[in-house]
Design a protein around this motif. Structure first.
Motif, PDB file in Angstrom:
ATOM      1  N   GLY A  89     -16.671  22.202   7.817  1.00 45.32           N
ATOM      2  CA  GLY A  89     -16.835  22.374   7.309  1.00 45.32           C
ATOM      3  C   GLY A  89     -17.630  23.820   6.670  1.00 45.32           C
ATOM      4  O   GLY A  89     -18.315  23.637   7.005  1.00 45.32           O
ATOM      5  N   GLU A  90     -16.495  23.179   5.348  1.00 45.44           N
ATOM      6  CA  GLU A  90     -17.966  24.142   4.148  1.00 45.44           C
ATOM      7  C   GLU A  90     -18.535  22.239   3.719  1.00 45.44           C
ATOM      8  O   GLU A  90     -19.823  23.039   2.849  1.00 45.44           O
ATOM      9  N   THR A  91     -18.944  21.761   3.893  1.00 41.65           N
ATOM     10  CA  THR A  91     -19.245  20.119   3.163  1.00 41.65           C
ATOM     11  C   THR A  91     -20.436  19.979   4.307  1.00 41.65           C
ATOM     12  O   THR A  91     -20.425  19.757   5.889  1.00 41.65           O
ATOM     13  N   ASP A  92     -21.760  20.064   3.589  1.00 42.00           N
ATOM     14  CA  ASP A  92     -22.756  19.444   4.831  1.00 42.00           C
ATOM     15  C   ASP A  92     -22.550  18.048   4.592  1.00 42.00           C
ATOM     16  O   ASP A  92     -22.195  17.122   4.306  1.00 42.00           O
ATOM     17  N   LEU A  93     -22.909  17.578   6.550  1.00 39.89           N
ATOM     18  CA  LEU A  93     -22.777  16.407   6.926  1.00 39.89           C
ATOM     19  C   LEU A  93     -24.159  15.321   6.216  1.00 39.89           C
ATOM     20  O   LEU A  93     -25.064  15.532   6.247  1.00 39.89           O
TER      21      LEU A  93
END
Length: 502
Positions: A89-93
């Protein structure tokens, strides 16, 4: 084909309904007409692997960065092609994960977990899956794509002998896929050190030849990985003779991809489109009613349609993949062309005359031959035998053409002229990687300087000859021969197959 092979190939695969283009570059939709070929390959090769005792499995497509980077040489070979997932989504892994370019680094940490004793060996696994190799330009459907389907086998053995024997058994199975299913002849051989699989001990290959452009194409590879991956991934087992000592297993890996379909199309296709080998064609025989005119009564027309359907049923019951084309909104000529473009091996034209004589009028796709066949109780058997004869004729024709286009060259002055006239070349080589590099560079430079305009696509003028393989069947001893490389006087070690390549 002769004027613009790239355009011919694109038109052939789209008009034959093999491929549909997708909105992500380098990725393609394989339509049913193409996917049927892959299903036949899965069935054929899968059956052989099962007889060998190899089991199917599935591993995830994601690879952790730490696993991918454990085998340095292997990673360097694939690094430019690895696609990374960095967001959810919009979250960096927290830690990016790679999408497998191949599965050694996915599978081998678990081999380390599963293999403890010599009794745990051999481990013999195969996986049918997709892989992603991202970094390249000029994608070619089936031949060179960012996502492709394949099978990859990964086996671990206690001894080098068992591992090496399996490498060659798999290579024989790959040759059988090409020759026994696709009617495409291959050359079996070993890759040079420069061309072998990254991290392998050695690589064996089946090489094909595309006569329309005079290029080789790597068909499939089977690798002996040695003990390199075992050491990197801590795969070891207790020595049965010395309990206090651990041994590292010998491993192999091997793969065959949907590239086989592209090779089949390029080798057999002609200016009318696709030419399907009978053993992998979704439709082997198409039946089209003919002879219907404005004077034909409705009863006569229905009798003809019923006869077509009866013939279709007889052939299907007898194991022949037959289909009627009864679309009356298209003329017989339009339907002839439609199935010719799709490459159906045999067309049956069934009209009032054929009904009366009980003689089928056949049109053979691969050579344009017209012939008759009795429509009797043995028609399915006769058609099956005829389809088999087509397969063998296609294979032999392709083999003879490849032999005619294989030039044996011992002097550099003859090398580039042979290359520029759409040949592959057997030439002696000293085994030095510098010479291998120089042959590619000098043949490219001399080809650019030549005035002959003999290559069909935009990449060819800058393309030199690379080593395709060291054939297992050497034409003769190289004793007394010197290396083909310009300026090299070292004694030759092998005859090597050279050529431009996909």
């Amino acid at each position: 084909m002769e004027d613009n092979f790239s355009n011919w190939y694109t038109e052939t695969i789209t008009k034959a309904e093999m491929i549909e283009y997708y909105d992500v570059s380098g990725c393609y939709i394989i339509r049913p007409w193409g996917f049927f070929v892959w299903k036949q390959i899965q069935k054929f090769l899968g059956g052989r692997l099962e007889l060998m005792g190899i089991e199917d499995c599935y591993f995830p497509m994601f690879v952790s960065k730490s696993c991918l980077e454990r085998e340095k040489e292997h990673v360097e070979g694939f690094a430019p092609e690895v696609a990374w997932v960095t967001k959810a989504g919009e979250t960096d892994l927290e830690m990016p994960v790679a999408i497998r370019p191949t599965s050694e680094t996915v599978m081998y940490p678990y081999y380390s977990k599963w293999i403890r004793s010599h009794r745990d060996l051999p481990v013999r696994l195969n996986m049918w899956n997709n892989v992603i190799r991202w970094e390249f330009s000029h994608p070619t459907p089936f031949i060179r794509t960012r996502e492709f389907l394949w099978q990859e086998g990964h086996c671990a053995w206690a001894t080098e002998e068992g591992c090496s024997r399996e490498v060659l058994q798999i290579l024989d199975n790959y040759a059988a896929v090409y020759e026994e299913l696709l009617a495409v002849p291959v050359v079996k051989g070993k890759k040079t050190e420069k061309e072998k699989f990254a991290g392998a001990y050695y690589t064996t290959t089946v090489e094909t030849y595309v006569p329309a452009v005079g290029r080789g194409c790597q068909g499939a590879t089977s690798h002996n990985l040695g003990q390199n991956f075992g050491k990197m991934f801590d795969i070891n087992f207790q020595d049965p003779e010395h309990n206090e000592r651990s041994l590292v297993p010998w491993q192999n890996s091997w793969g065959l991809s949907t590239r086989v379909i592209g090779v089949m199309i390029m080798v057999h296709g002609d200016n009318r489109g696709l030419v399907m080998p009978p053993r992998v064609s979704s439709v082997q025989v198409v039946i089209i009613p003919v002879g219907i005119t404005k004077d034909t009564t409705e009863a006569e027309k229905q009798a003809l349609v019923a006869a077509c359907q009866r013939l279709e049923e007889e052939l299907r019951v007898g194991g022949v993949r037959a289909r009627c084309d009864l679309r009356d909104n298209y003329s017989p000529g339009w339907r002839f062309n439609h199935w010719e473009v799709k490459g159906v091996p045999v067309r049956v034209e069934l009209g009032p005359k054929e009904l009366q004589s009980q003689q089928l009028a056949l049109s053979v796709r691969y050579n344009g031959e017209k012939r008759a066949m009795a429509w009797d109780g043995e028609v399915a058997h006769a058609m099956h035998e005829f389809l088999e004869s087509i397969h063998h004729s296609m294979l032999e024709g392709a083999r003879q053409l490849r032999l005619q286009r294989t030039r044996r060259v011992t002097e550099w002055a003859d090398f580039v002229p042979a290359l520029n006239t759409k040949n592959i070349i057997l030439a002696p080589w000293c085994g030095a990687m510098d010479c291998e590099d120089n042959i590619k560079k000098v043949s490219a430079d001399e080809s650019k300087a030549a005035q002959e305009d003999v290559r069909e696509d935009e990449r060819a003028p800058s393309m030199g000859a690379k080593s395709l393989c060291i054939p297992f069947e050497q034409p003769e001893s190289v004793e007394g021969r010197t290396c083909i490389c310009k300026g090299c006087t070292a004694p030759a070690k092998h005859w090597v197959l050279w050529g431009r390549s996909y």
